[in-house]
Design an enzyme around this catalytic site. Structure first.
Site, PDB file in Angstrom:
ATOM      1  N   GLY A 133       1.209  -0.909   5.185  1.00 20.71           N
ATOM      2  CA  GLY A 133      -0.160  -0.546   4.614  1.00 20.71           C
ATOM      3  C   GLY A 133       0.406   0.245   3.090  1.00 20.71           C
ATOM      4  O   GLY A 133       1.543   0.205   2.488  1.00 20.71           O
ATOM      5  N   LYS A 183      -1.165   3.037  -8.083  1.00 19.29           N
ATOM      6  CA  LYS A 183       0.077   2.769  -7.291  1.00 19.29           C
ATOM      7  C   LYS A 183       1.212   3.951  -7.786  1.00 19.29           C
ATOM      8  O   LYS A 183       0.673   4.533  -8.884  1.00 19.29           O
ATOM      9  CB  LYS A 183       0.202   1.694  -7.803  1.00 19.29           C
ATOM     10  N   ARG A 206      -4.734  -9.437   1.503  1.00 20.36           N
ATOM     11  CA  ARG A 206      -2.754 -10.567   0.903  1.00 20.36           C
ATOM     12  C   ARG A 206      -2.731 -11.173   2.599  1.00 20.36           C
ATOM     13  O   ARG A 206      -3.906 -11.256   4.062  1.00 20.36           O
ATOM     14  CB  ARG A 206      -1.730  -9.387   1.134  1.00 20.36           C
ATOM     15  N   ASP A 234       2.839  -9.703   3.045  1.00 19.28           N
ATOM     16  CA  ASP A 234       1.890  -8.674   2.032  1.00 19.28           C
ATOM     17  C   ASP A 234       2.290  -7.931   0.906  1.00 19.28           C
ATOM     18  O   ASP A 234       1.206  -7.823   0.292  1.00 19.28           O
ATOM     19  CB  ASP A 234       2.696  -6.650   3.047  1.00 19.28           C
TER      20      ASP A 234
HETATM   21  P1  AMP Z   1       6.559  -3.199  -1.884  1.00 20.88           P
HETATM   22  O1  AMP Z   1       8.038  -2.909  -2.082  1.00 20.88           O
HETATM   23  O2  AMP Z   1       5.519  -2.620  -3.657  1.00 20.88           O
HETATM   24  O3  AMP Z   1       5.915  -4.477  -1.627  1.00 20.88           O
HETATM   25  O4  AMP Z   1       6.227  -2.176  -0.878  1.00 20.88           O
HETATM   26  C1  AMP Z   1       6.206  -2.114   0.826  1.00 20.88           C
HETATM   27  C2  AMP Z   1       5.639  -1.185   1.255  1.00 20.88           C
HETATM   28  O5  AMP Z   1       6.565  -0.179   0.932  1.00 20.88           O
HETATM   29  C3  AMP Z   1       4.480  -0.675   0.489  1.00 20.88           C
HETATM   30  O6  AMP Z   1       4.066  -0.501   2.312  1.00 20.88           O
HETATM   31  C4  AMP Z   1       4.599   0.378  -0.039  1.00 20.88           C
HETATM   32  O7  AMP Z   1       3.363   1.456   0.209  1.00 20.88           O
HETATM   33  C5  AMP Z   1       5.504   1.095   0.791  1.00 20.88           C
HETATM   34  N1  AMP Z   1       6.372   1.950  -0.252  1.00 20.88           N
HETATM   35  C6  AMP Z   1       7.027   1.582  -0.976  1.00 20.88           C
HETATM   36  N2  AMP Z   1       7.533   2.183  -1.619  1.00 20.88           N
HETATM   37  C7  AMP Z   1       6.828   3.493  -1.580  1.00 20.88           C
HETATM   38  C8  AMP Z   1       7.555   5.146  -2.035  1.00 20.88           C
HETATM   39  N3  AMP Z   1       7.503   5.503  -3.007  1.00 20.88           N
HETATM   40  N4  AMP Z   1       6.570   5.852  -0.885  1.00 20.88           N
HETATM   41  C9  AMP Z   1       5.888   5.255  -0.051  1.00 20.88           C
HETATM   42  N5  AMP Z   1       5.674   4.004   0.384  1.00 20.88           N
HETATM   43  C10 AMP Z   1       6.428   3.272  -0.576  1.00 20.88           C
HETATM   44 MG    MG Z   2       3.852  -4.428  -2.035  1.00 18.58          MG
END
Ligand code: AMP
Ligand code: MG
Length: 478
Positions: free
Chosen positions: A87, A110, A180, A249
């Site tokens: 999520g 983001k 996704r 995702d």
């Molecule tokens: P991603 O690498 O962008 O695909 O992120 C994978 C998951 O990690 C997603 O659910 C993001 O929302 C979560 N996520 C990544 N960085 C953070 C952060 N700094 N704080 C909270 N959730 C994160």
């Molecule tokens: Mg992502």
């Protein structure tokens, strides 16, 4: 006045797939960069977006009338391991708008703060990774590759703590949607079949409207998603792009490139290229991307079997398998077409393509420059290519075969870019931006936004990193 005609279909139609949520209030929202062209396409007034109200929305700090901000729920396989609940942990869907062509677009943030899906993360983003997503997304768009696009980058007035302190920042991005493979996996893992069907019908209406109401639409939908994904990966491979984190995702049902985290462009051609610090096994290496895309599509297939054959999902297995087999053949055809255009030949086969690529690999030769030099060879000057390939003894025979088939020499420079966001230039631009100097970022952005046209004074952006720059390592931590 900031007035946006939101039309929030996801919030309306997909109960159970989100939590209404607000962004964190931040001390000092400020605009760093606004994509005025994209704002215009969306029918948004750039002046209004630059107003305090506009900047507050783009930084997630305050929402305008009509927005229905929410954190999306999704599941996903990350490096092969399944998480039933990921999520939006640092993101929010602000809402949807119809652009000037009447196409539905998500406006998404983001770095807008913690949500119930943050799982211990801080929900924030740093300026470096935000500007990186701007640069790479705009480059991909200019290269003609389906992608989410950055609408704006703002700073928040906070410090974000990573390995080093970072300037707190929020990216506002626009996508055809944020649906996704992991969105489908979310309901599938919970065995919520009625909601899964609702999601599939919503997605079909949004992205594949020609299938609405048809018999066998879930299987047809699966074929259609496969087709878009295979086309996307052929495009990535054709420009030397390594996504770096092709988790389910991060695999968009719309066929757009999504989530520019640890991505990079290759300099020297090498199918084993990996840049991401966490991809220790090389799962998402440059040359593995077609295979991993099919792996992700197999996960989508699992979820759709329950809709294709509701009585006994296993009955749908042969159809899903044959769709995946067809995907492989489709990818090979699309790759041939892409490289045929890059080589300037319409009668292309794998031997011609791989003959060239194998020489690049053997000589550690820069991928992007090689095709521009081949363009020079097409105009009669072989010397730059010969030098680029270190006089590889196989080149002369290869050139002879190629020349006999060359029939689109004049179109080569329009498909082989000069300017890509080279890793060393991206890092240089981002380092300067952290110290308040946006000039290198804006200059690089301008080059990669018009990648096929050679420009005076941009020669330094053409070539690979100098020897000794070292191995490039990328990180996920936006
Ligand atoms: P991603 O690498 O962008 O695909 O992120 C994978 C998951 O990690 C997603 O659910 C993001 O929302 C979560 N996520 C990544 N960085 C953070 C952060 N700094 N704080 C909270 N959730 C994160
Ligand atoms: Mg992502």
């Amino acid at each position: 006045m900031l007035t946006i005609a939101f039309d929030n279909s996801y919030a309306r139609d997909l109960e159970g797939l989100y939590l209404p949520w607000q962004g964190a209030v931040v001390p000092d929202p400020a605009m760093v960069w606004l994509n005025e062209g994209l704002a215009e396409e969306l029918g948004l007034d750039p002046e209004a977006l630059r107003s305090p109200e506009g900047v507050a929305m783009l930084a997630g700090s305050a929402m305008p009338e009509g927005a229905a901000p929410l954190a999306m729920a999704y599941a996903g396989h990350q490096f092969g391991g399944f998480s039933p609940q990921l999520g939006d942990g640092r993101a929010l869907l602000v809402g949807e708008v119809l652009n000037r062509q009447g196409q539905r677009r998500d406006i998404h943030l983001k770095g807008s703060g913690k949500t119930p899906f943050s799982r211990g993360g801080d929900g924030k983003a740093g300026l470096g990774p935000v500007l990186r997503e701007v640069l790479i997304g705009e480059a991909m768009h200019a290269l003609g590759i389906p992608t989410t696009r950055a609408l704006a980058a703002t700073t928040t007035g906070e410090t974000v703590w990573r390995e080093k302190p970072q300037i707190g920042s929020v990216l506002a991005r626009v996508a055809d949607s944020h649906l996704r493979v992991g969105t489908f996996q979310f309901f599938y893992a919970r065995q919520e079949t009625a909601r899964l069907r609702q999601l599939a019908d919503y997605t079909i209406a949004r992205h594949y409207p020609e299938l609405v109401g048809t018999d066998d639409r879930y299987l047809a939908f699966y074929h259609a998603v496969i087709a878009r994904q295979m086309a996307l990966i052929a495009q990535w491979v054709g420009v030397g792009f390594v996504h770096g984190v092709m988790n389910t995702d991060n695999c968009a049902i719309s066929g757009e490139t999504i989530d520019y985290g640890p991505c990079a462009f290759i300099d020297a051609h090498d199918p084993a290229s990996v840049f991401s610090s966490i991809d220790t096994q090389g799962r998402y290496a440059f040359g593995n991307q077609p295979v991993l895309a099919r792996w992700n599509l197999a996960r989508l297939g699992e979820t759709l079997m329950t809709l294709i054959a509701p009585e006994d999902p296993q009955q749908a297995l042969p159809e899903v398998q044959s769709a995946l087999e067809a995907a492989e053949i489709r990818y090979d055809t699309l790759r041939r077409k892409k490289f045929g255009a890059k080589l300037g030949v319409s009668e292309v086969d794998d031997a011609l393509i791989d003959g060239f690529l194998n020489m690049l690999t053997a000589q550690s030769a820069d991928f992007t420059l090689a095709f521009r030099k081949l363009g020079q060879a097409a105009r009669g000057d072989d010397a730059p290519l010969i030098a680029h390939l270190n006089d590889d003894p196989r080149l002369f025979a290869w050139l002879e075969t190629w020349r006999a088939r060359l029939d689109a020499a004049d179109k080569m420079d329009a498909v082989n870019p000069i300017y890509i966001p080279r890793n060393h230039r991206v890092e240089e631009a981002l380092s300067a931006a952290q110290t308040g100097d946006l000039a290198p970022f804006l200059r690089l952005l301008s080059a990669v936004s018009d990648p096929f046209t050679k420009r005076e004074g941009f020669e330094d952006l053409e070539g690979p990193a100098p020897a000794g720059w070292g191995d490039y390592v990328t990180y996920c931590g936006t």
